[in-house]
Scaffold this active site. Structure first.
Site, PDB file in Angstrom:
ATOM      1  N   GLY A 198      11.340  10.507   0.033  1.00 44.14           N
ATOM      2  CA  GLY A 198      11.453  10.363   1.485  1.00 44.14           C
ATOM      3  C   GLY A 198      10.508   9.286   1.957  1.00 44.14           C
ATOM      4  CG  LEU A 219      -0.351  -0.015   2.631  1.00 44.88           C
ATOM      5  CD1 LEU A 219       0.187   1.330   3.072  1.00 44.88           C
ATOM      6  CD2 LEU A 219      -1.407  -0.488   3.607  1.00 44.88           C
ATOM      7  CE  LYS A 220      -0.179   4.449  -4.923  1.00 43.54           C
ATOM      8  NZ  LYS A 220      -0.743   3.189  -5.410  1.00 43.54           N
ATOM      9  CG  PHE A 247       6.899   6.078  -9.283  1.00 42.68           C
ATOM     10  CD1 PHE A 247       5.693   6.189  -8.620  1.00 42.68           C
ATOM     11  CD2 PHE A 247       8.057   6.059  -8.539  1.00 42.68           C
ATOM     12  CE1 PHE A 247       5.644   6.278  -7.236  1.00 42.68           C
ATOM     13  CE2 PHE A 247       8.025   6.149  -7.151  1.00 42.68           C
ATOM     14  CZ  PHE A 247       6.810   6.258  -6.502  1.00 42.68           C
ATOM     15  CE  LYS A 279      11.348   0.760   6.890  1.00 44.23           C
ATOM     16  NZ  LYS A 279      11.161  -0.464   6.115  1.00 44.23           N
ATOM     17  CB  CYS A 282       8.815   2.522   2.316  1.00 45.58           C
ATOM     18  SG  CYS A 282       7.509   2.032   3.461  1.00 45.58           S
TER      19      CYS A 282
HETATM   20  N1  LIG Z   1       4.150   3.007   5.767  1.00 44.67           N
HETATM   21  C1  LIG Z   1       4.055   2.447   4.567  1.00 44.67           C
HETATM   22  O1  LIG Z   1       3.656   3.073   3.585  1.00 44.67           O
HETATM   23  C2  LIG Z   1       4.460   1.009   4.378  1.00 44.67           C
HETATM   24  C3  LIG Z   1       4.088   0.352   3.199  1.00 44.67           C
HETATM   25  C4  LIG Z   1       4.445  -0.976   3.029  1.00 44.67           C
HETATM   26  C5  LIG Z   1       5.193  -1.624   4.023  1.00 44.67           C
HETATM   27  N2  LIG Z   1       5.563  -0.943   5.132  1.00 44.67           N
HETATM   28  C6  LIG Z   1       6.309  -1.675   6.168  1.00 44.67           C
HETATM   29  O2  LIG Z   1       5.393  -2.054   7.187  1.00 44.67           O
HETATM   30  C7  LIG Z   1       6.030  -2.025   8.468  1.00 44.67           C
HETATM   31  C8  LIG Z   1       5.251  -1.092   9.387  1.00 44.67           C
HETATM   32  O3  LIG Z   1       5.310   0.215   8.858  1.00 44.67           O
HETATM   33  P1  LIG Z   1       4.383   1.409   9.406  1.00 44.67           P
HETATM   34  O4  LIG Z   1       4.649   2.583   8.551  1.00 44.67           O
HETATM   35  O5  LIG Z   1       3.006   0.914   9.585  1.00 44.67           O
HETATM   36  O6  LIG Z   1       5.049   1.615  10.858  1.00 44.67           O
HETATM   37  P2  LIG Z   1       4.565   2.574  12.026  1.00 44.67           P
HETATM   38  O7  LIG Z   1       5.794   3.079  12.672  1.00 44.67           O
HETATM   39  O8  LIG Z   1       3.540   3.536  11.546  1.00 44.67           O
HETATM   40  O9  LIG Z   1       3.817   1.577  13.036  1.00 44.67           O
HETATM   41  C9  LIG Z   1       4.456   0.561  13.724  1.00 44.67           C
HETATM   42  C10 LIG Z   1       3.669   0.300  15.007  1.00 44.67           C
HETATM   43  O10 LIG Z   1       4.179  -0.883  15.635  1.00 44.67           O
HETATM   44  C11 LIG Z   1       4.064  -0.701  17.038  1.00 44.67           C
HETATM   45  N3  LIG Z   1       4.884  -1.694  17.744  1.00 44.67           N
HETATM   46  C12 LIG Z   1       6.223  -1.691  17.979  1.00 44.67           C
HETATM   47  N4  LIG Z   1       6.569  -2.796  18.655  1.00 44.67           N
HETATM   48  C13 LIG Z   1       5.445  -3.508  18.860  1.00 44.67           C
HETATM   49  C14 LIG Z   1       5.160  -4.739  19.500  1.00 44.67           C
HETATM   50  N5  LIG Z   1       6.112  -5.472  20.073  1.00 44.67           N
HETATM   51  N6  LIG Z   1       3.883  -5.171  19.515  1.00 44.67           N
HETATM   52  C15 LIG Z   1       2.898  -4.452  18.945  1.00 44.67           C
HETATM   53  N7  LIG Z   1       3.115  -3.275  18.330  1.00 44.67           N
HETATM   54  C16 LIG Z   1       4.368  -2.809  18.283  1.00 44.67           C
HETATM   55  C17 LIG Z   1       4.462   0.741  17.240  1.00 44.67           C
HETATM   56  O11 LIG Z   1       4.030   1.245  18.497  1.00 44.67           O
HETATM   57  C18 LIG Z   1       3.768   1.398  16.042  1.00 44.67           C
HETATM   58  O12 LIG Z   1       2.458   1.844  16.392  1.00 44.67           O
HETATM   59  C19 LIG Z   1       7.474  -1.593   8.201  1.00 44.67           C
HETATM   60  O13 LIG Z   1       8.250  -2.741   8.046  1.00 44.67           O
HETATM   61  C20 LIG Z   1       7.368  -0.862   6.875  1.00 44.67           C
HETATM   62  O14 LIG Z   1       8.578  -0.899   6.160  1.00 44.67           O
HETATM   63  C21 LIG Z   1       5.201   0.346   5.358  1.00 44.67           C
END
Ligand SMILES: NC(=O)c1ccc[n+]([C@@H]2O[C@H](COP(=O)([O-])OP(=O)(O)OC[C@H]3O[C@@H](n4cnc5c(N)ncnc54)[C@H](O)[C@@H]3O)[C@@H](O)[C@H]2O)c1
Length: 449
Positions: A263, A156-157, A255, A269, A266
């Protein structure tokens, strides 16, 4: 189906809400008590279009619940999604401490067969580590409970997360066993009505697919930024070049927008983490390193242009900044190019008057004591008394502003456009000078006399 989601951030909350929306029973677990309290009161901790109504009506319907209680969460779902953060460490490696902490919790409380699903973006081989962490905890409990670990990366974006989840291009599931395959097919069946979007593959390929997708997208951006920098020096206009190459279906229009750098949580990193994985497997990924280096440099381009215009003398100047989030339709400030710009402006002695439609709270949180930052209630207020305007994020409301008002408020009627959303001829008619990314002859265009 009964589903538990660990991590209630951009991915976890959207996944939970969308799975509840199609009828599954979902429990979202997070260690952040404040977040869970707010969610229970109907307050959504992030800005994501369309998310609030589906969270509230599924919560009210009893299909979506929130908890900080690990045991309750583990016992609840037959499917256990891990959707916690995987930030980069100082070497660029994905930090798996949160993922493995969840895996251990699952091992500590498992009360029967579970499918554990890695939805976080994790390096190839992480499913094995999760399996090991769960097994170790089970052994400590003297148990030999059956479970499977599956890779199901998320594509998802931010800014379009609900739509992307509800109508995915593809759903990647990495598993080598039948039981989780059948369960995930059933889980995602409602999203497959138009055509089957689930692609089953082995676990390692699924893990790598996520990184490959983000690395490819980041590569497209860095490629365009490199050509833009070249266009600027050669007296060409990157916007013409973009349209010229996009018309080739092998390249396509998607794109390939140049700008002040990518930035978010994702791309930066994930490119670094994939390069790091390559190094660990004795492979020097020259392309990924270059993509990352080009992007880091690109984040300085806006500052360099402003500084060049004012001949390096920014002491005491005020710069209006429109757009702080790393892209429109999100409040996410992680790795946002606006931060590099603002921090460099402050170092050079300038002050910043900024406006963003959604990320003001997040900016305040990031820079609580920054006296050289004024967060303004409207984009017009940000202009008052400023020397020039810099646009960092292409929010829709910035696309067709009142140019006369801008020209009338700035001490130097200049727009530095980090997203190439304006037309220099239109700006010139309103008495505004224009500096954009890769736009050759416009590069150092003076404001009209
Ligand atoms: N943000 C995006 O657009 C996106 C898209 C695809 C994939 N991802 C990947 O998905 C993952 C999550 O990204 P995000 O942006 O949702 O992160 P985020 O930082 O918004 O949320 C992560 C959440 O996990 C919680 N957390 C930490 N440790 C925990 C535990 N032990 N138990 C329960 N909850 C816990 C944190 O409190 C936080 O609320 C990452 O690996 C990211 O790379 C993100």
């Amino acid at each position: 189906m009964r589903v538990t989601i660990f991590g209630t951030g951009y991915v976890g909350l959207v996944t939970g809400a969308c799975l509840a929306e199609v009828g599954h029973q979902v429990m979202c677990m997070d260690v952040d008590q404040d977040k869970i309290d707010r969610l229970r009161q109907g307050i959504i901790p992030i800005y994501e279009p369309g998310l609030e109504p589906i969270v509230s009506h599924n919560y009210e319907a009893g299909r979506l619940s929130f908890t900080t209680d690990t045991q309750e969460a583990v016992e609840f779902g037959d499917l256990q999604f891990i959707a916690v953060g995987t930030p980069g460490d100082e070497d660029g490696r994905a930090d798996l401490q949160y993922v493995l902490a969840v895996a251990r919790s699952i091992g500590d409380h498992m009360n029967g067969y579970k499918v554990i699903i890695d939805k976080s973006t994790v390096p190839v081989g992480t499913a094995d580590k999760v399996r090991e962490a769960v097994s170790t905890q089970l052994k400590l409990r003297g148990l030999d409970t059956d479970f499977d670990v599956v890779s199901n990366p998320e594509f998802l974006k931010e800014g379009a997360a609900v739509d992307d989840f509800m109508k995915p291009d593809r759903i990647i599931v990495g598993t080598e066993t039948d039981k989780p395959r059948d369960m995930l097919r059933e889980l995602y069946y409602p999203f497959n009505r138009n055509h089957d979007r689930v692609l089953f593959m082995d676990v390692r390929s699924a893990e790598l697919t996520k990184y490959a997708a983000n690395a490819m997208l980041a590569t497209k951006i860095s490629f365009m930024n490199e050509i833009a920098n070249l266009a600027e020096r050669l007296g060409a206009d990157i916007e013409n070049v973009r349209r010229g190459i996009g018309s080739d279906p092998r390249i396509g229009y998607h794109f390939i927008y140049p700008g002040c750098g990518y930035g978010g949580s994702c791309f930066p990193k994930d490119v670094k983490a994939l390069s790091r994985t390559a190094t660990e497997y004795d492979y020097d990924s020259r392309l990924l390193n270059a993509v990352d280096a080009v992007n880091d440099a690109q984040k300085h381009v806006l500052f360099d242009k402003v500084s060049h215009y004012f001949k390096g003398d920014l002491e005491g100047r005020t710069v209006a900044v429109w757009g702080l989030a790393f892209k429109p339709n999100t409040d996410d400030m992680r790795e946002s190019p606006s931060r590099v710009l603002m921090e460099k402006l402050w170092d050079a002695g300038a002050t910043v008057q900024a406006f963003d439609p959604e990320s003001m709270k997040e900016t305040q949180h990031l820079y609580p004591n920054e006296s050289r930052l004024t967060l303004c209630g409207t984009k017009e207020q940000a202009l008052k008394g400023a020397d020039c305007l810099v646009v960092c994020t292409e929010w829709k409301e910035f696309r067709s502003p009142d140019f006369d008002h801008i020209a009338g408020n700035l001490a130097h009627p200049l727009i530095f456009d980090g997203r190439n959303i304006y037309d220099s001829a239109i700006l010139a008619r309103h008495g505004l000078g224009y500096y954009a990314i890769g736009r050759g002859l416009n590069q150092f265009q003076e404001p009209p006399a």
